[in-house]
Write an enzyme that holds these catalytic residues in place. Structure first.
Site, mmCIF file in Angstrom:
data_model
loop_
_atom_site.group_PDB
_atom_site.id
_atom_site.type_symbol
_atom_site.label_atom_id
_atom_site.label_comp_id
_atom_site.label_asym_id
_atom_site.label_seq_id
_atom_site.Cartn_x
_atom_site.Cartn_y
_atom_site.Cartn_z
ATOM 1 C CG ASP A 10 -7.681 -4.523 -1.346
ATOM 2 O OD1 ASP A 10 -7.969 -4.526 -2.557
ATOM 3 O OD2 ASP A 10 -7.092 -3.576 -0.800
ATOM 4 C CB SER A 11 -4.319 -5.415 -4.199
ATOM 5 O OG SER A 11 -4.888 -4.141 -3.945
ATOM 6 C CB CYS A 73 -9.596 -6.083 -4.616
ATOM 7 S SG CYS A 73 -8.428 -5.461 -5.840
ATOM 8 C CD GLU A 157 -1.572 2.316 0.138
ATOM 9 O OE1 GLU A 157 -0.341 2.306 0.328
ATOM 10 O OE2 GLU A 157 -2.222 1.328 -0.242
ATOM 11 C CB CYS A 189 -10.546 2.182 -6.660
ATOM 12 S SG CYS A 189 -8.967 1.864 -5.847
ATOM 13 C CG HIS A 191 -6.663 2.593 -1.993
ATOM 14 N ND1 HIS A 191 -6.639 1.276 -2.359
ATOM 15 C CD2 HIS A 191 -5.520 2.806 -1.277
ATOM 16 C CE1 HIS A 191 -5.538 0.706 -1.897
ATOM 17 N NE2 HIS A 191 -4.844 1.614 -1.227
#
Ligand code: DGL
Length: 283
Positions: A10-11, A73, A157, A189, A191
Protein backbone atom coordinates in the site's frame (compact mmCIF):
# COMPACT_ATOMS: atom_id res chain seq x y z
CA UNK A 1 7.57 -27.10 -1.37
CA UNK A 2 8.90 -24.27 0.82
CA UNK A 3 6.18 -22.04 2.17
CA UNK A 4 6.17 -18.74 0.36
CA UNK A 5 4.59 -15.57 1.74
CA UNK A 6 1.86 -13.42 0.23
CA UNK A 7 3.16 -9.95 -0.68
CA UNK A 8 0.90 -7.03 0.21
CA UNK A 9 1.59 -3.38 -0.48
CA UNK A 10 0.00 0.00 0.00
CA UNK A 11 1.06 3.62 -0.18
CA UNK A 12 1.39 3.49 3.61
CA UNK A 13 -0.51 2.18 6.52
CA UNK A 14 -4.06 1.92 5.11
CA UNK A 15 -3.35 -1.53 3.66
CA UNK A 16 -3.32 -2.83 7.24
CA UNK A 17 -7.13 -2.91 7.02
CA UNK A 18 -6.69 -5.44 4.19
CA UNK A 19 -4.08 -7.42 6.17
CA UNK A 20 -6.62 -7.59 9.01
CA UNK A 21 -9.08 -9.35 6.67
CA UNK A 22 -6.33 -11.65 5.34
CA UNK A 23 -5.43 -12.65 8.90
CA UNK A 24 -9.07 -13.62 9.48
CA UNK A 25 -9.67 -15.29 6.11
CA UNK A 26 -6.35 -17.09 5.46
CA UNK A 27 -4.81 -17.30 8.95
CA UNK A 28 -2.10 -19.81 8.00
CA UNK A 29 -0.50 -17.54 5.42
CA UNK A 30 2.71 -15.59 6.03
CA UNK A 31 2.57 -12.00 4.85
CA UNK A 32 5.26 -9.56 3.75
CA UNK A 33 3.73 -6.10 3.94
CA UNK A 34 5.25 -3.02 2.36
CA UNK A 35 3.95 0.46 3.21
CA UNK A 36 5.51 3.19 1.11
CA UNK A 37 5.24 5.67 3.96
CA UNK A 38 7.94 7.96 2.57
CA UNK A 39 5.88 8.70 -0.54
CA UNK A 40 2.34 8.67 0.88
CA UNK A 41 -0.18 9.85 -0.25
CA UNK A 42 -0.56 8.26 -3.69
CA UNK A 43 -4.14 9.46 -4.04
CA UNK A 44 -3.23 13.02 -4.98
CA UNK A 45 -0.36 12.07 -7.36
CA UNK A 46 -0.37 11.72 -11.15
CA UNK A 47 -1.02 8.37 -12.81
CA UNK A 48 2.58 8.28 -14.13
CA UNK A 49 4.00 8.76 -10.63
CA UNK A 50 1.71 6.13 -9.08
CA UNK A 51 2.72 3.66 -11.83
CA UNK A 52 6.42 4.23 -11.18
CA UNK A 53 5.93 3.80 -7.44
CA UNK A 54 3.89 0.63 -8.04
CA UNK A 55 6.69 -0.87 -10.18
CA UNK A 56 9.24 -0.19 -7.45
CA UNK A 57 6.94 -1.56 -4.75
CA UNK A 58 6.46 -4.80 -6.69
CA UNK A 59 10.20 -5.13 -7.24
CA UNK A 60 10.69 -5.02 -3.50
CA UNK A 61 8.09 -7.73 -2.85
CA UNK A 62 9.42 -10.01 -5.59
CA UNK A 63 12.75 -9.93 -3.75
CA UNK A 64 10.97 -11.80 -0.93
CA UNK A 65 9.86 -14.61 -3.30
CA UNK A 66 6.16 -13.92 -2.73
CA UNK A 67 3.65 -16.39 -4.22
CA UNK A 68 0.94 -13.77 -4.78
CA UNK A 69 0.65 -9.97 -4.71
CA UNK A 70 -2.24 -8.17 -3.06
CA UNK A 71 -2.45 -4.55 -4.12
CA UNK A 72 -3.90 -3.23 -0.85
CA UNK A 73 -4.26 0.27 -2.24
CA UNK A 74 -7.29 1.35 -4.20
CA UNK A 75 -5.35 4.13 -5.92
CA UNK A 76 -2.77 1.69 -7.33
CA UNK A 77 -5.51 -0.84 -8.14
CA UNK A 78 -7.42 1.86 -10.05
CA UNK A 79 -4.52 3.35 -11.99
CA UNK A 80 -1.64 0.86 -12.16
CA UNK A 81 -2.93 -2.72 -11.92
CA UNK A 82 -1.65 -3.49 -15.43
CA UNK A 83 1.86 -2.36 -14.41
CA UNK A 84 1.76 -4.63 -11.38
CA UNK A 85 0.57 -7.60 -13.47
CA UNK A 86 3.31 -7.04 -16.06
CA UNK A 87 5.93 -6.96 -13.31
CA UNK A 88 4.58 -9.95 -11.39
CA UNK A 89 6.22 -12.73 -13.47
CA UNK A 90 3.01 -14.73 -13.73
CA UNK A 91 2.15 -14.92 -10.03
CA UNK A 92 -1.46 -13.98 -9.19
CA UNK A 93 -2.18 -10.28 -8.57
CA UNK A 94 -5.26 -9.28 -6.58
CA UNK A 95 -6.41 -5.68 -6.85
CA UNK A 96 -9.17 -4.04 -4.83
CA UNK A 97 -11.49 -2.88 -7.64
CA UNK A 98 -12.72 -6.13 -9.27
CA UNK A 99 -13.67 -8.07 -6.11
CA UNK A 100 -15.24 -4.99 -4.55
CA UNK A 101 -17.29 -4.10 -7.64
CA UNK A 102 -18.55 -7.70 -7.85
CA UNK A 103 -19.55 -7.61 -4.17
CA UNK A 104 -21.38 -4.27 -4.62
CA UNK A 105 -23.33 -5.54 -7.66
CA UNK A 106 -24.29 -8.66 -5.69
CA UNK A 107 -25.35 -6.59 -2.68
CA UNK A 108 -27.41 -3.82 -4.29
CA UNK A 109 -31.19 -4.12 -4.48
CA UNK A 110 -32.03 -0.78 -6.09
CA UNK A 111 -28.99 -0.83 -8.41
CA UNK A 112 -27.89 2.57 -7.06
CA UNK A 113 -24.25 2.25 -5.99
CA UNK A 114 -22.10 4.96 -4.42
CA UNK A 115 -18.29 4.98 -4.62
CA UNK A 116 -15.94 6.94 -2.38
CA UNK A 117 -12.15 7.04 -2.72
CA UNK A 118 -9.11 9.22 -3.25
CA UNK A 119 -9.05 11.87 -5.98
CA UNK A 120 -6.99 9.58 -8.24
CA UNK A 121 -9.30 6.59 -7.75
CA UNK A 122 -12.43 8.61 -8.47
CA UNK A 123 -10.84 10.38 -11.47
CA UNK A 124 -9.79 7.03 -12.96
CA UNK A 125 -13.40 5.80 -13.39
CA UNK A 126 -12.09 2.28 -12.64
CA UNK A 127 -14.93 1.37 -10.27
CA UNK A 128 -17.57 2.60 -12.72
CA UNK A 129 -16.06 0.46 -15.49
CA UNK A 130 -15.83 -2.63 -13.25
CA UNK A 131 -19.42 -2.18 -12.02
CA UNK A 132 -20.68 -1.84 -15.59
CA UNK A 133 -18.96 -5.09 -16.53
CA UNK A 134 -20.16 -6.93 -13.40
CA UNK A 135 -23.75 -5.75 -13.79
CA UNK A 136 -23.83 -6.97 -17.42
CA UNK A 137 -22.54 -10.34 -16.23
CA UNK A 138 -25.14 -10.45 -13.42
CA UNK A 139 -27.95 -9.17 -15.67
CA UNK A 140 -28.59 -6.24 -13.30
CA UNK A 141 -29.15 -2.57 -14.09
CA UNK A 142 -26.80 -0.43 -11.98
CA UNK A 143 -26.14 3.27 -11.83
CA UNK A 144 -23.14 4.75 -10.00
CA UNK A 145 -22.45 8.00 -8.14
CA UNK A 146 -19.03 8.90 -6.80
CA UNK A 147 -17.30 11.35 -4.45
CA UNK A 148 -13.63 11.89 -3.60
CA UNK A 149 -13.08 12.08 0.18
CA UNK A 150 -9.37 12.94 0.61
CA UNK A 151 -9.66 14.22 4.18
CA UNK A 152 -10.81 10.80 5.40
CA UNK A 153 -7.19 9.57 5.08
CA UNK A 154 -5.64 11.91 7.71
CA UNK A 155 -8.74 11.60 9.92
CA UNK A 156 -8.35 7.79 9.96
CA UNK A 157 -4.63 8.08 10.71
CA UNK A 158 -5.36 10.53 13.50
CA UNK A 159 -7.74 7.96 14.99
CA UNK A 160 -10.65 10.41 14.86
CA UNK A 161 -13.17 7.64 14.48
CA UNK A 162 -15.69 9.26 16.78
CA UNK A 163 -14.90 12.93 16.52
CA UNK A 164 -17.18 15.84 15.72
CA UNK A 165 -14.78 17.10 13.02
CA UNK A 166 -14.98 13.72 11.24
CA UNK A 167 -18.78 13.80 11.44
CA UNK A 168 -18.94 17.27 9.90
CA UNK A 169 -16.55 16.29 7.11
CA UNK A 170 -18.44 13.06 6.47
CA UNK A 171 -21.70 15.01 6.25
CA UNK A 172 -20.13 17.40 3.72
CA UNK A 173 -18.61 14.64 1.56
CA UNK A 174 -21.50 12.17 1.69
CA UNK A 175 -24.53 14.48 1.45
CA UNK A 176 -24.77 14.23 -2.34
CA UNK A 177 -24.57 10.41 -2.28
CA UNK A 178 -27.26 10.25 0.39
CA UNK A 179 -29.47 12.49 -1.74
CA UNK A 180 -28.95 10.13 -4.68
CA UNK A 181 -30.42 7.41 -2.47
CA UNK A 182 -27.71 4.83 -3.04
CA UNK A 183 -28.39 1.57 -1.20
CA UNK A 184 -24.78 0.35 -1.41
CA UNK A 185 -21.58 2.31 -0.83
CA UNK A 186 -18.11 1.14 -1.80
CA UNK A 187 -15.40 2.16 0.67
CA UNK A 188 -12.92 2.56 -2.19
CA UNK A 189 -9.87 3.44 -0.11
CA UNK A 190 -8.05 1.24 2.34
CA UNK A 191 -8.22 3.84 5.11
CA UNK A 192 -11.99 4.17 5.09
CA UNK A 193 -12.96 1.01 7.03
CA UNK A 194 -11.43 2.75 10.07
CA UNK A 195 -14.19 5.39 9.75
CA UNK A 196 -16.91 2.84 9.02
CA UNK A 197 -18.99 3.85 12.08
CA UNK A 198 -19.21 7.51 11.09
CA UNK A 199 -19.78 6.71 7.42
CA UNK A 200 -22.59 4.29 8.30
CA UNK A 201 -24.26 6.81 10.63
CA UNK A 202 -24.02 9.55 8.00
CA UNK A 203 -25.41 7.38 5.18
CA UNK A 204 -28.08 5.73 7.34
CA UNK A 205 -28.25 2.16 8.50
CA UNK A 206 -30.07 0.86 5.40
CA UNK A 207 -27.03 1.56 3.19
CA UNK A 208 -24.68 -1.42 2.86
CA UNK A 209 -21.01 -0.55 3.08
CA UNK A 210 -18.63 -2.62 0.95
CA UNK A 211 -15.14 -3.01 2.41
CA UNK A 212 -12.59 -3.66 -0.33
CA UNK A 213 -10.35 -5.63 2.06
CA UNK A 214 -13.07 -8.17 2.85
CA UNK A 215 -13.94 -8.66 -0.83
CA UNK A 216 -10.26 -9.05 -1.81
CA UNK A 217 -9.47 -11.46 1.07
CA UNK A 218 -12.31 -13.76 -0.08
CA UNK A 219 -10.80 -13.86 -3.56
CA UNK A 220 -7.33 -14.60 -2.14
CA UNK A 221 -8.79 -17.55 -0.22
CA UNK A 222 -10.55 -18.83 -3.36
CA UNK A 223 -7.40 -18.63 -5.47
CA UNK A 224 -5.30 -20.40 -2.83
CA UNK A 225 -7.92 -23.12 -2.50
CA UNK A 226 -8.10 -23.59 -6.28
CA UNK A 227 -4.32 -23.86 -6.54
CA UNK A 228 -4.28 -26.23 -3.57
CA UNK A 229 -6.81 -28.50 -5.26
CA UNK A 230 -4.68 -28.41 -8.41
CA UNK A 231 -1.76 -29.41 -6.15
CA UNK A 232 0.68 -27.24 -7.96
CA UNK A 233 1.96 -23.69 -7.99
CA UNK A 234 1.04 -21.76 -4.88
CA UNK A 235 0.19 -24.09 -2.02
CA UNK A 236 -2.23 -22.94 0.67
CA UNK A 237 -0.63 -22.80 4.14
CA UNK A 238 -3.08 -24.15 6.67
CA UNK A 239 -1.22 -25.94 9.38
CA UNK A 240 1.98 -23.89 9.58
CA UNK A 241 2.67 -21.09 12.01
CA UNK A 242 2.81 -18.00 9.82
CA UNK A 243 5.62 -15.51 10.06
CA UNK A 244 4.98 -11.92 9.05
CA UNK A 245 7.22 -9.07 8.01
CA UNK A 246 6.46 -5.36 7.86
CA UNK A 247 8.59 -3.10 5.67
CA UNK A 248 8.22 0.67 5.36
CA UNK A 249 10.12 3.30 3.36
CA UNK A 250 10.01 5.75 6.26
CA UNK A 251 9.11 5.34 9.90
CA UNK A 252 6.59 7.99 10.83
CA UNK A 253 6.46 8.72 14.53
CA UNK A 254 3.19 6.92 15.10
CA UNK A 255 3.50 4.06 12.59
CA UNK A 256 3.37 1.26 15.16
CA UNK A 257 0.42 2.77 17.05
CA UNK A 258 -1.61 3.59 13.97
CA UNK A 259 -0.78 0.24 12.33
CA UNK A 260 -1.91 -1.67 15.40
CA UNK A 261 -5.10 0.37 15.54
CA UNK A 262 -5.87 -0.41 11.88
CA UNK A 263 -4.99 -4.06 12.36
CA UNK A 264 -6.65 -4.49 15.74
CA UNK A 265 -3.69 -6.53 17.06
CA UNK A 266 0.07 -6.17 17.69
CA UNK A 267 2.30 -5.67 14.65
CA UNK A 268 5.75 -7.15 14.08
CA UNK A 269 8.28 -4.34 14.37
CA UNK A 270 8.58 -2.51 11.04
CA UNK A 271 11.91 -2.60 9.18
CA UNK A 272 12.87 0.37 7.08
CA UNK A 273 13.88 -0.09 3.43
CA UNK A 274 15.43 2.54 1.20
CA UNK A 275 15.42 2.83 -2.58
CA UNK A 276 19.02 3.06 -3.84
CA UNK A 277 18.70 2.01 -7.48
CA UNK A 278 17.25 -1.10 -5.94
CA UNK A 279 15.62 -1.65 -2.56
CA UNK A 280 17.94 -2.34 0.39
CA UNK A 281 17.01 -3.17 3.96
CA UNK A 282 18.53 -0.48 6.19
CA UNK A 283 20.48 -1.92 9.14
N1 DGL B 1 -4.11 3.69 0.36
C1 DGL B 1 -4.69 4.69 -0.49
C2 DGL B 1 -5.90 4.11 -1.22
O1 DGL B 1 -6.43 3.08 -0.85
C3 DGL B 1 -5.09 5.92 0.30
C4 DGL B 1 -3.93 6.76 0.80
C5 DGL B 1 -3.18 7.48 -0.29
O2 DGL B 1 -3.71 8.44 -0.88
O3 DGL B 1 -2.07 7.09 -0.56
O4 DGL B 1 -6.34 4.66 -2.20
Amino acid sequence: MPDRPIGVFDSGIGGMTVVKELFDTVPGESIVYFGDTARLPYGSKSVETVRRYAREDVELLLGYDVKMIVVACNTVSATALGEVERMARGIPVIGMIGPCAAEAVRATTSGRIGIIGTEATIASGAYEAAIEEESKRAGKQCVTFSAACPLFVPLAEEGWTDHLASELIAEEYLRSLRMKEVDTLILGCTHYPVLEGIIQRTMGRRVQLINSGIAAAKLVAEILQREHEGEEGIAVSESKVPSHKVLVSDVPRKFQTIGERFLGRPLPEAQRVVWKESWTVER
